[in-house]
Design a protein around this motif. Structure first.
Motif, short mmCIF file in Angstrom:
data_model
loop_
_atom_site.label_atom_id
_atom_site.label_comp_id
_atom_site.label_asym_id
_atom_site.label_seq_id
_atom_site.Cartn_x
_atom_site.Cartn_y
_atom_site.Cartn_z
N PHE A 124 17.73 11.76 -0.84
CA PHE A 124 18.93 11.62 -0.90
C PHE A 124 19.51 12.23 0.23
O PHE A 124 19.99 10.89 1.34
CB PHE A 124 19.61 11.46 -1.89
N THR A 125 19.24 13.41 0.35
CA THR A 125 19.77 13.72 2.16
C THR A 125 19.18 13.74 2.81
O THR A 125 19.24 12.79 4.08
CB THR A 125 19.40 15.21 1.31
N THR A 126 17.52 12.79 3.02
CA THR A 126 16.48 12.97 4.42
C THR A 126 16.67 11.35 4.82
O THR A 126 16.75 11.06 5.36
CB THR A 126 15.30 12.85 3.48
N LEU A 127 17.00 10.76 3.49
CA LEU A 127 17.34 9.66 3.81
C LEU A 127 18.78 9.27 4.82
O LEU A 127 18.73 8.21 5.63
CB LEU A 127 17.08 8.71 2.87
N ALA A 128 19.61 9.67 4.45
CA ALA A 128 21.18 9.34 4.26
C ALA A 128 20.96 10.42 6.05
O ALA A 128 21.46 10.06 7.27
CB ALA A 128 22.17 10.11 4.25
N GLU A 129 20.16 11.79 5.75
CA GLU A 129 20.09 12.12 7.81
C GLU A 129 19.42 11.27 8.78
O GLU A 129 19.11 11.18 9.95
CB GLU A 129 19.01 13.19 7.88
N GLN A 130 18.19 10.80 8.39
CA GLN A 130 17.88 9.78 9.58
C GLN A 130 18.13 8.59 9.97
O GLN A 130 17.95 8.13 10.68
CB GLN A 130 16.07 8.88 8.05
N GLN A 131 19.32 8.17 8.16
CA GLN A 131 20.04 6.78 9.29
C GLN A 131 20.85 7.44 9.98
O GLN A 131 21.38 6.37 11.35
CB GLN A 131 20.87 6.23 7.83
N GLN A 175 24.60 3.67 2.35
CA GLN A 175 23.72 3.12 2.20
C GLN A 175 22.87 3.78 1.61
O GLN A 175 21.94 2.79 0.76
CB GLN A 175 23.44 2.03 3.86
N THR A 176 22.90 4.97 1.53
CA THR A 176 20.85 5.47 1.42
C THR A 176 21.76 4.97 -0.68
O THR A 176 20.84 5.19 -1.27
CB THR A 176 21.64 7.46 1.50
N ALA A 177 23.62 5.41 -0.62
CA ALA A 177 24.19 5.20 -2.52
C ALA A 177 22.92 4.02 -2.66
O ALA A 177 22.45 4.65 -4.25
CB ALA A 177 25.01 5.58 -2.71
#
Length: 395
Positions: free
Chosen positions: A161-168, A143-145
């Protein structure tokens, strides 16, 4: 004897039975784990999270590791092996793909209700790893990609990218929206750029489209790391070209800055040379003025000395002339008078020959009027004195 032997046999049988049945009768929970036990007859489920041994009584026990790592990497050296540890493939919104390697360290809930719910939904720890943790991480990364271009995840938005992935992973999958913006290229042609962004609520927080299972089971994320993004060949070639262009740009900027500094240096060096030349000219000028002043002062001293010498000679000759005149008046013969006149003229000539005149004379009256060089050395004054003396003698 027969009774003793029978007793021994019974004890051995009981001992063997206990040994072979001990794993069904007792179970031990190790530190760092908790176990879910389902009773054999009643089917009652209980949780044991304290280290130690307790009665199993033929019940079913499932063990869960409280804190663990889940790896997704193309290298076995980074942890994990097999398909469940393969890198996760994602596709960006520009069509580029990449295999993402990394890891997540998580901690299961120690609340009994959460533990029972997790056991009810996944049945064992292996399923928690493969069907829960890995699937949640995979969905968050995919989803982040979609929120950025492949090249952006490599450079300008890598940390995002890393932050958004971890938040989700923590909160759940974000609601997104696409936007279109029109641009003019350098040739003046219009083109449309499409982008995908996270949709925010009125307070500026991401809108959650799907709650994360981590939140449902109160699973904590202790560490989330993306170690590598391995792009496909097309994206790698694009990144390489952009990197080369950036390097050329940096080199061009460096050369331009160097040329600018060289120009400044040349200008400063020119100023320094001009200043030095002016200073050299000033030194020459000062030396010339000094030499001229020195020669002028020497000439003045010589002039003064010549005047003093002439005045002394005048006094001497005036005395001699007076003596000769007195002799003539006393009755000297014309021959003696002529002889005296001759000797006086010779004496004057001899004395004049003794006077040292300067070889170089600097003359000038200071008011642009012509000056008499004989006056500069006192000769003119001397001749005037001689003329006056002759007149006195005639009288």
């Amino acid at each position: 004897m027969k009774k003793l032997l029978g007793t021994i046999v019974i004890v051995l049988i009981l001992g063997a039975a206990v040994y072979f049945l001990s794993s069904y009768l007792f179970v031990t929970n190790k530190a760092g784990y908790y176990q879910v036990k389902q009773a054999a007859i009643t089917g009652k489920i209980s949780v044991h999270d304290k280290p130690g041994t307790y009665l199993k009584l033929f019940g079913t026990v499932t063990t869960y590791q409280i804190s663990d790592m889940n790896y997704f990497s193309k290298s076995t050296l980074e942890g994990g092996s097999g398909e469940e540890a393969d890198p996760i493939r994602v596709r960006f919104n520009d069509g580029g793909t990449a295999d993402i390697s990394g890891s997540i360290k998580f901690r299961l809930s120690m609340v009994e209700e959460d533990q029972l719910l997790l056991h009810q939904d996944f049945k064992n720890y292996a399923k928690v790893q493969s069907d829960l943790v890995r699937q949640v991480v995979t969905e968050a990364l995919m989803q982040t990609a979609t929120l950025m271009k492949a090249e952006e995840s490599y450079s300008s938005r890598r940390s995002e990218f890393t932050t958004l992935a971890e938040q989700q992973i923590r909160q759940g999958i974000f609601e997104t929206e696409s936007k279109e913006e029109k641009y003019l290229n350098p040739d003046g042609k219009e083109f449309i750029e499409r982008s995908v962004q996270v949709k925010l609520d009125k307070d500026g927080n991401p809108i959650i489209r799907k709650i994360s299972p981590f939140k449902r089971y109160n699973i904590q994320i202790l560490q989330f790391v993306i170690k590598d993004i391995d792009f496909d060949e097309t994206i790698d070639a694009l990144i390489a070209k952009k990197k080369e262009a950036e390097q050329q740009k940096i080199v061009a900027q460096a050369n331009a800055e160097r040329a600018k500094q060289d120009a400044i240096t040349a200008e400063e060096q020119g100023k320094a040379r001009i200043a030095q030349a002016k200073a050299d000219e000033e030194v020459v000028k000062i030396k010339a003025v000094t030499e001229a002043q020195k020669e002028y002062e020497v000439a003045q001293l010589r002039k003064q000395k010549a005047e003093e010498d002439a005045a002394a000679l005048l006094i001497q000759k005036e005395a001699e002339a007076k003596a000769a005149t007195l002799l003539v008046r006393a009755g000297l013969a014309p021959k003696d008078k002529a002889l005296i006149e001759k000797e006086k003229a010779i004496g004057i000539a001899e004395e004049m020959a003794k006077i040292k005149f300067p070889q170089i004379m600097i003359t000038g009256s200071g008011n642009d009027a012509a000056s008499n060089p004989f006056n500069a050395v006192g000769l003119d004054a001397f001749l005037n004195i001689m003329d006056k003396l002759s007149r006195k003698e005639e009288n």
